[in-house]
Design an enzyme around this catalytic site. Structure first.
Site, PDB file in Angstrom:
ATOM      1  N   ARG A  51       0.863  -1.177   0.000  1.00  0.00           N
ATOM      2  CA  ARG A  51       0.000   0.000   0.000  1.00  0.00           C
ATOM      3  C   ARG A  51       0.895   1.221   0.000  1.00  0.00           C
ATOM      4  O   ARG A  51       2.119   1.107   0.062  1.00  0.00           O
ATOM      5  CB  ARG A  51      -1.040   0.011   1.131  1.00  0.00           C
ATOM      6  CG  ARG A  51      -0.803  -0.877   2.309  1.00  0.00           C
ATOM      7  CD  ARG A  51       0.256  -0.365   3.262  1.00  0.00           C
ATOM      8  NE  ARG A  51       0.084   1.041   3.516  1.00  0.00           N
ATOM      9  CZ  ARG A  51       1.044   1.881   3.760  1.00  0.00           C
ATOM     10  NH1 ARG A  51       2.304   1.471   3.807  1.00  0.00           N
ATOM     11  NH2 ARG A  51       0.819   3.156   3.970  1.00  0.00           N
ATOM     12  N   GLY A  52       0.296   2.406  -0.070  1.00  0.00           N
ATOM     13  CA  GLY A  52       1.095   3.620  -0.231  1.00  0.00           C
ATOM     14  C   GLY A  52       1.240   3.892  -1.723  1.00  0.00           C
ATOM     15  O   GLY A  52       1.571   2.980  -2.497  1.00  0.00           O
ATOM     16  N   ALA A  53       0.983   5.141  -2.103  1.00  0.00           N
ATOM     17  CA  ALA A  53       0.854   5.467  -3.528  1.00  0.00           C
ATOM     18  C   ALA A  53       2.056   5.020  -4.385  1.00  0.00           C
ATOM     19  O   ALA A  53       1.874   4.334  -5.400  1.00  0.00           O
ATOM     20  CB  ALA A  53       0.584   6.968  -3.676  1.00  0.00           C
ATOM     21  N   ARG A  88      -7.481  -0.298  -6.725  1.00  0.00           N
ATOM     22  CA  ARG A  88      -7.688   0.779  -5.742  1.00  0.00           C
ATOM     23  C   ARG A  88      -7.863   2.089  -6.520  1.00  0.00           C
ATOM     24  O   ARG A  88      -7.093   2.371  -7.432  1.00  0.00           O
ATOM     25  CB  ARG A  88      -6.508   0.891  -4.758  1.00  0.00           C
ATOM     26  CG  ARG A  88      -6.437  -0.316  -3.805  1.00  0.00           C
ATOM     27  CD  ARG A  88      -5.531  -0.041  -2.627  1.00  0.00           C
ATOM     28  NE  ARG A  88      -6.143   0.858  -1.658  1.00  0.00           N
ATOM     29  CZ  ARG A  88      -5.485   1.386  -0.616  1.00  0.00           C
ATOM     30  NH1 ARG A  88      -4.212   1.097  -0.420  1.00  0.00           N
ATOM     31  NH2 ARG A  88      -6.095   2.184   0.226  1.00  0.00           N
ATOM     32  N   GLN A 198      -2.166   2.505  10.086  1.00  0.00           N
ATOM     33  CA  GLN A 198      -0.880   2.525   9.378  1.00  0.00           C
ATOM     34  C   GLN A 198       0.182   3.272  10.179  1.00  0.00           C
ATOM     35  O   GLN A 198       1.368   2.987  10.038  1.00  0.00           O
ATOM     36  CB  GLN A 198      -1.030   3.189   8.002  1.00  0.00           C
ATOM     37  CG  GLN A 198      -1.755   2.348   6.972  1.00  0.00           C
ATOM     38  CD  GLN A 198      -3.223   2.721   6.885  1.00  0.00           C
ATOM     39  OE1 GLN A 198      -3.825   3.124   7.882  1.00  0.00           O
ATOM     40  NE2 GLN A 198      -3.813   2.585   5.721  1.00  0.00           N
ATOM     41  N   ASP A 239      -1.683  10.726  -1.828  1.00  0.00           N
ATOM     42  CA  ASP A 239      -2.043   9.704  -2.823  1.00  0.00           C
ATOM     43  C   ASP A 239      -2.341  10.325  -4.175  1.00  0.00           C
ATOM     44  O   ASP A 239      -2.321   9.641  -5.202  1.00  0.00           O
ATOM     45  CB  ASP A 239      -3.252   8.913  -2.332  1.00  0.00           C
ATOM     46  CG  ASP A 239      -2.826   8.007  -1.196  1.00  0.00           C
ATOM     47  OD1 ASP A 239      -2.748   8.497  -0.047  1.00  0.00           O
ATOM     48  OD2 ASP A 239      -2.521   6.829  -1.454  1.00  0.00           O
ATOM     49  N   ASN A 249      -5.022  12.629   0.763  1.00  0.00           N
ATOM     50  CA  ASN A 249      -4.206  11.696   1.553  1.00  0.00           C
ATOM     51  C   ASN A 249      -5.124  10.949   2.525  1.00  0.00           C
ATOM     52  O   ASN A 249      -6.346  11.181   2.566  1.00  0.00           O
ATOM     53  CB  ASN A 249      -3.094  12.463   2.288  1.00  0.00           C
ATOM     54  CG  ASN A 249      -2.045  11.536   2.877  1.00  0.00           C
ATOM     55  OD1 ASN A 249      -1.552  10.649   2.204  1.00  0.00           O
ATOM     56  ND2 ASN A 249      -1.704  11.720   4.145  1.00  0.00           N
ATOM     57  N   LYS A 250      -4.541  10.091   3.310  1.00  0.00           N
ATOM     58  CA  LYS A 250      -5.278   9.240   4.247  1.00  0.00           C
ATOM     59  C   LYS A 250      -6.284  10.043   5.070  1.00  0.00           C
ATOM     60  O   LYS A 250      -5.995  11.155   5.510  1.00  0.00           O
ATOM     61  CB  LYS A 250      -4.275   8.542   5.169  1.00  0.00           C
ATOM     62  CG  LYS A 250      -4.841   7.575   6.179  1.00  0.00           C
ATOM     63  CD  LYS A 250      -5.730   6.516   5.569  1.00  0.00           C
ATOM     64  CE  LYS A 250      -5.053   5.743   4.458  1.00  0.00           C
ATOM     65  NZ  LYS A 250      -5.994   4.888   3.693  1.00  0.00           N
TER      66      LYS A 250
HETATM   67  O1  MRU Z   1      -4.478   3.265   2.248  1.00  0.00           O
HETATM   68  P1  MRU Z   1      -2.981   3.378   2.173  1.00  0.00           P
HETATM   69  O2  MRU Z   1      -2.278   2.746   3.317  1.00  0.00           O
HETATM   70  O3  MRU Z   1      -2.451   2.912   0.825  1.00  0.00           O
HETATM   71  O4  MRU Z   1      -2.727   4.930   2.253  1.00  0.00           O
HETATM   72  C1  MRU Z   1      -1.414   5.438   2.209  1.00  0.00           C
HETATM   73  C2  MRU Z   1      -1.352   6.903   2.383  1.00  0.00           C
HETATM   74  O5  MRU Z   1      -2.337   7.579   2.526  1.00  0.00           O
HETATM   75  C3  MRU Z   1       0.004   7.533   2.289  1.00  0.00           C
HETATM   76  O6  MRU Z   1       0.115   8.622   3.144  1.00  0.00           O
HETATM   77  C4  MRU Z   1       0.204   8.005   0.856  1.00  0.00           C
HETATM   78  O7  MRU Z   1       0.010   6.936  -0.048  1.00  0.00           O
HETATM   79  C5  MRU Z   1       1.552   8.574   0.637  1.00  0.00           C
HETATM   80  S1  MRU Z   1       2.768   7.300   0.669  1.00  0.00           S
HETATM   81  C6  MRU Z   1       4.290   7.886   0.324  1.00  0.00           C
END
Ligand code: MRU
Length: 360
Positions: A51-53, A88, A198, A239, A249-250
Site C-alpha cells: 500500500r502507499g501510492a 484501488r 498505518q 495519494d 491523503n489518508k
Molecule cells: O491506504 P494506504 O495505506 O495505501 O494509504 C497510504 C497513504 O495515505 C500515504 O500517506 C500516501 O500513499 C503517501 S505514501 C508515500
C-alpha cells in the site's frame, strides 16, 4: 532501509520472481511473499499487502510484467491494465505506472513485451528510490532550520508515508531519516491512523527499526499538541495532488491541516512528481475517494493473548462508514516537497518546478 540489520526494499526481484513484504502482517510478524502472477499483484494491492501510492505504482508495473509473461497479446495488455487499475481508486501512481508501462509495450512485438515490462518496472522502482532521496534532501533543510533555532525538532506525521509505502526512504519520512542520520535531535509524533492503524502499525515499526525517537498518539491528539507548542512541523504524504496543489491523503489529514493552520504550524506535503494528477483542478470535487469495508471501522486487530486477534469495538448492530482518504485544500498547505525542491501549493508553484508539464 534495514530490518533487524538486513537491507530490504518493500518490493524486489529474486531469482526471476517478484517478492514483497506482506504489510498486513506487520508489526507483529515480518513475512515476505511471492507475486507469481498478475492476479497475485492485483490481490496484493487490493488487500493492502502493499500500500502507499508509490509502492502501489511499482507493484502495478510488476503486475503488468507478470501479465505479459502469462499472455503478451494486445488483448491481454489492455485487459491487464483494466484489471490492475480496478484494484484501488485513489492513488494516481497506479494509473501513472500502468499508462507508462503500457505505452512502452504497445509498439513492441508481443514476444518482447515481458522482458521490456520487467525492465521498466525495475526502473520505476529505482527511480522512486532516487526521487525519495531527493525529497529527503529538500525536506531536510526545513528540519535543519528548526533545529538551528531550537534544538529538538518535533515532527507530526499521519498514516504511513514511510519506506514501506514507497520503494525506499519514504516521502514524508525521508527528511526525518536524513535528519536523524545527521545527528539532529528529531522526534516524531505518529498519528495512530484509524481505522487501519498505518501509523501505529507501520510508521512506528519502521521508525523503531531505524532507531528514530517517536511516540504514537491517537488521531485526536494532534490539535492539542499543536496548541501547546509540541509540534514544530507536519510532514505527510499524498495519494494524489491536483495541479492546483490540493492534496488527497489518508482520512484525517485534512483535520490535521486545519489544526496546523489554526496554530501556525507549517504543514508540508512530501510527494514524488508521479503523484501529481495534472488533469484534476479541484480535489474535493474530482478525486474518487475509496470507501473500504465498514468492518475496518467496527473491528480492530491487535496482539492478544492468543496471537493476533480481531475485536469488535463498536456497539453490536451499529453500522460503520469507511471513507479511506480526504482532501486538504491547497490553502492549508505550507509547501509541496518534491524531488525538484519545495513548491508553493498552487498551479503556478507546481508548473514552475515542472515546466515540461506546462508545455504538455
Ligand atoms: O491506504 P494506504 O495505506 O495505501 O494509504 C497510504 C497513504 O495515505 C500515504 O500517506 C500516501 O500513499 C503517501 S505514501 C508515500
Amino acid at each position: 532501509m534495514k530490518v533487524d540489520g538486513v537491507s530490504y526494499r518493500p518490493i524486489w526481484e529474486e531469482g526471476g520472481a517478484v517478492r514483497i513484504i506482506d504489510q498486513t502482517r506487520l508489526p507483529f510478524a515480518f513475512e515476505t511473499t511471492t507475486l507469481g502472477s498478475e492476479a497475485d499483484a492485483a490481490h496484493a494491492i487490493r488487500e493492502m499487502l502493499v500500500r502507499g501510492a508509490p509502492l502501489i505504482g511499482a507493484t502495478a508495473a510488476y503486475g503488468m510484467a507478470l501479465a505479459m509473461r502469462e499472455d503478451p497479446s494486445d488483448a491481454n495488455l489492455a485487459a491487464a491494465w483494466e484489471r490492475l487499475h480496478a484494484t484501488r481508486p485513489t492513488a494516481i501512481n497506479l494509473r501513472w505506472a500502468l499508462d507508462d508501462v503500457s505505452a512502452r509495450l504497445r509498439p513492441l512485438p508481443p514476444a518482447d513485451r515481458a522482458e521490456a515490462a520487467f525492465a521498466r518496472a525495475r526502473a520505476i522502482a529505482d527511480e522512486d528510490v532516487a526521487i525519495n532521496r531527493a525529497i529527503g534532501e529538500h525536506g531536510l533543510t526545513l528540519i535543519e532550520a528548526v533545529a538551528a533555532r531550537k534544538g529538538r525538532v518535533n515532527v507530526l506525521t499521519h498514516c504511513n508515508a514511510g519506506w514501506l509505502a514507497t520503494c525506499d526512504w519514504g516521502t514524508a519520512t525521508a527528511p526525518i531519516y536524513m535528519a536523524h542520520d545527521k545527528g539532529i535531535d528529531v522526534h516524531v509524533w505518529v498519528d495512530e491512523t484509524r481505522p487501519r492503524n498505518q501509523g501505529g502499525f507501520l510508521t512506528a515499526w519502521e521508525l523503531g527499526q531505524h532507531g528514530v525517537p517517536h511516540t504514537v498518539i491517537v488521531d485526536n491528539a494532534g490539535g492539542h499538541l499543536m496548541q501547546h507548542g509540541e509540534v514544530d512541523l507536519c510532514f505527510v504524504g499524498t495519494d494524489r495532488t491536483t495541479r492546483t496543489g490540493d492534496v488527497c491523503n489518508k482520512i484525517g489529514t485534512y483535520l490535521k491541516a486545519l489544526a496546523a493552520h489554526d496554530n501556525g504550524v507549517p504543514f508540508y506535503v512530501c510527494l514524488p512528481s508521479p503523484t501529481i494528477d495534472w488533469t484534476v483542478a479541484d480535489g474535493v470535487k474530482e478525486i474518487p475517494i475509496e470507501a473500504r469495508r465498514p468492518e475496518e471501522v467496527t473491528e480492530v486487530q491487535g496482539l492478544g493473548r492468543n496471537g493476533v486477534e480481531t475485536f469488535r469495538v463498536v456497539s453490536p448492530g451499529s453500522p460503520g462508514f469507511n471513507p479511506a482518504f480526504d482532501v486538504t485544500p491547497a490553502r492549508l498547505v505550507s509547501g509541496l516537497v518534491t524531488e525538484r525542491g519545495v513548491a508553493a501549493a498552487s498551479e503556478a508553484g507546481l508548473r514552475a518546478l515542472f515546466p515540461e508539464r506546462a508545455a504538455a
